[in-house]
Every structure is written in C-alpha cells, then in structure tokens.
Design an enzyme around this catalytic site. Structure first.
Site, short mmCIF file in Angstrom:
data_model
loop_
_atom_site.label_atom_id
_atom_site.label_comp_id
_atom_site.label_asym_id
_atom_site.label_seq_id
_atom_site.Cartn_x
_atom_site.Cartn_y
_atom_site.Cartn_z
N ASN A 62 -11.69 0.18 -6.75
CA ASN A 62 -10.95 0.96 -5.75
C ASN A 62 -10.94 2.44 -6.12
O ASN A 62 -10.89 2.82 -7.29
CB ASN A 62 -9.53 0.42 -5.52
CG ASN A 62 -8.71 0.23 -6.77
OD1 ASN A 62 -9.24 -0.04 -7.84
ND2 ASN A 62 -7.41 0.37 -6.65
N GLU A 64 -8.99 5.87 -4.97
CA GLU A 64 -7.83 6.36 -4.22
C GLU A 64 -7.94 7.85 -3.95
O GLU A 64 -8.84 8.53 -4.44
CB GLU A 64 -6.55 5.99 -4.98
CG GLU A 64 -6.41 4.47 -5.09
CD GLU A 64 -5.10 3.99 -5.69
OE1 GLU A 64 -4.33 4.83 -6.22
OE2 GLU A 64 -4.86 2.77 -5.63
N CYS A 73 -10.66 0.19 -0.90
CA CYS A 73 -10.53 -0.97 -1.80
C CYS A 73 -11.84 -1.22 -2.56
O CYS A 73 -12.93 -0.84 -2.11
CB CYS A 73 -10.24 -2.23 -0.99
SG CYS A 73 -8.63 -2.29 -0.22
N GLU A 75 -13.44 -4.03 -2.93
CA GLU A 75 -14.39 -4.93 -2.26
C GLU A 75 -15.28 -4.16 -1.29
O GLU A 75 -16.48 -4.40 -1.19
CB GLU A 75 -13.64 -6.03 -1.50
CG GLU A 75 -12.81 -6.96 -2.37
CD GLU A 75 -11.40 -6.45 -2.65
OE1 GLU A 75 -11.18 -5.23 -2.69
OE2 GLU A 75 -10.52 -7.30 -2.84
N CYS A 112 -7.75 -7.89 0.85
CA CYS A 112 -6.94 -7.54 2.03
C CYS A 112 -7.70 -7.90 3.31
O CYS A 112 -8.91 -8.21 3.27
CB CYS A 112 -6.58 -6.06 2.01
SG CYS A 112 -7.90 -4.98 2.54
N CYS A 115 -10.94 -5.90 4.05
CA CYS A 115 -12.06 -6.29 3.18
C CYS A 115 -12.62 -7.63 3.60
O CYS A 115 -13.84 -7.86 3.57
CB CYS A 115 -11.63 -6.30 1.72
SG CYS A 115 -11.34 -4.64 1.09
#
Ligand code: THU
Length: 163
Positions: A62, A64, A73, A75, A112, A115
């Site tokens: 990930n 940010e 994310c 993934e 999530c 993803c």
C-alpha cells in the site's frame, strides 16, 4: 417469490507446512512486501505477491498520501503493476499479508471491496481462477480457489452495452 443463497467455501490451514511450497513462498513474498509499504498515515502495512502464468512473481504494497483517498491498497498497486509489466499474462495466484505495528495480527486480512472488484476483472479477463492466499505473520492461513469466492454477484464487463 423465492430465496437463493450463495455460500463461500475456503480452506483454513492451521499449519503453514500444510501449504504447497509455491504458496508458502508466495505468502513469504507478500509478508516481505508489507515491510516495504508506504503507510505513513494508517501505519497499517499491507503486502501482496502475484504469481503470473509465465512464472514471474510481482510484489507490491500500500502507498498512502497526505490526501488520504489518493493512496492505493497493496492488492491494486500490485495487480496494476503486474498487468502493466506483463500485459496479457494471466494471474495464477495472489498472496496477501499485513503488519499492524501496534498489535501483531494472528488472523488474515481480507481485501477491500474495490480490490476484489479489480482482481475479479483480471480473473474474468483471462477466464482463469486466481487462487487467493491470506495470511498474517502467524496464525491460520486462508485459501480461496478464486476471487469470485470473495466477490459473489460481482459487476463485470458483460453488463455493459455492446460496442
Ligand atoms: N489496505 C490495503 O492495502 N489492502 C487491504 O486489503 C485493506 C487496506 C491499506 C489501505 C490503507 O493504506 C491502509 O491499508 C489502511 O486502510
């Protein structure tokens, strides 16, 4: 009126040694990738490793941003990189792991919704199931045979109007 139910079946491994060697190695790559995450704001580090049909392993994590929603994310970072680096090569497996610096995780983290949607696009595109391996630093490891098992009733390109 009628009711339908959808069930998801997944395998729980209590011992890592029970995993296929290839899957153990992929999970290890995801764990290692998590240590390289840029998770300045949440501190929650997630790593992913994708095994491609050509044998290549692509890892990511990930990323940010101070503008919170601009981050991505692990993934999706990994899937987009894999597809841009090796276009047209199906994904065979993805392993996902995470590090919570304040409390060691002992059960898997699940992807999530966004993803799941992105991974399902690659699964549908190549019409080939992507095995999903989920594991923390220790504890049980979960394995799903496909992304469809994580996203039943998912939206896909078939809903869009014909061109
Ligand atoms: N995150 C992932 O990378 N993958 C997941 O499956 C769940 C959440 C990231 C996004 C954000 O950087 C941090 O974890 C906290 O949500």
């Amino acid at each position: 009126m009628k009711t339908k139910s959808i069930t998801t079946t997944f395998t729980i491994y209590e011992k890592e040694s029970e995993l296929l060697k290839e899957d153990r190695q992929l999970l290890e790559s995801a764990r290692e990738a998590a240590t390289r995450a840029y998770a300045k704001y949440s501190k929650f580090q997630v790593g992913a490793a994708i095994l491609l049909a050509n044998g290549e392993i692509v890892t990511g994590n990930n990323q940010e941003n101070a503008v919170y929603p601009a981050g991505l994310c692990a993934e999706r970072t990994t899937a987009f990189y894999a597809s841009s680096r090796f276009p047209g090569v199906p994904f065979k497996k993805i392993a996902i792991s995470a590090i919570n610096p304040t409390e060691a995780l002992t059960s898997p983290v699940v992807p999530c919704g966004s993803c799941r949607q992105v991974l399902s696009e690659y699964e549908n595109r190549f019409n080939s199931p992507i095995k999903v391996i989920l594991g923390a630093q220790s504890g049980d490891i979960w394995e799903l045979a496909s992304v469809a098992d994580l996203l039943p009733l998912g939206f896909h390109a078939g809903f869009l109007p014909e061109k």
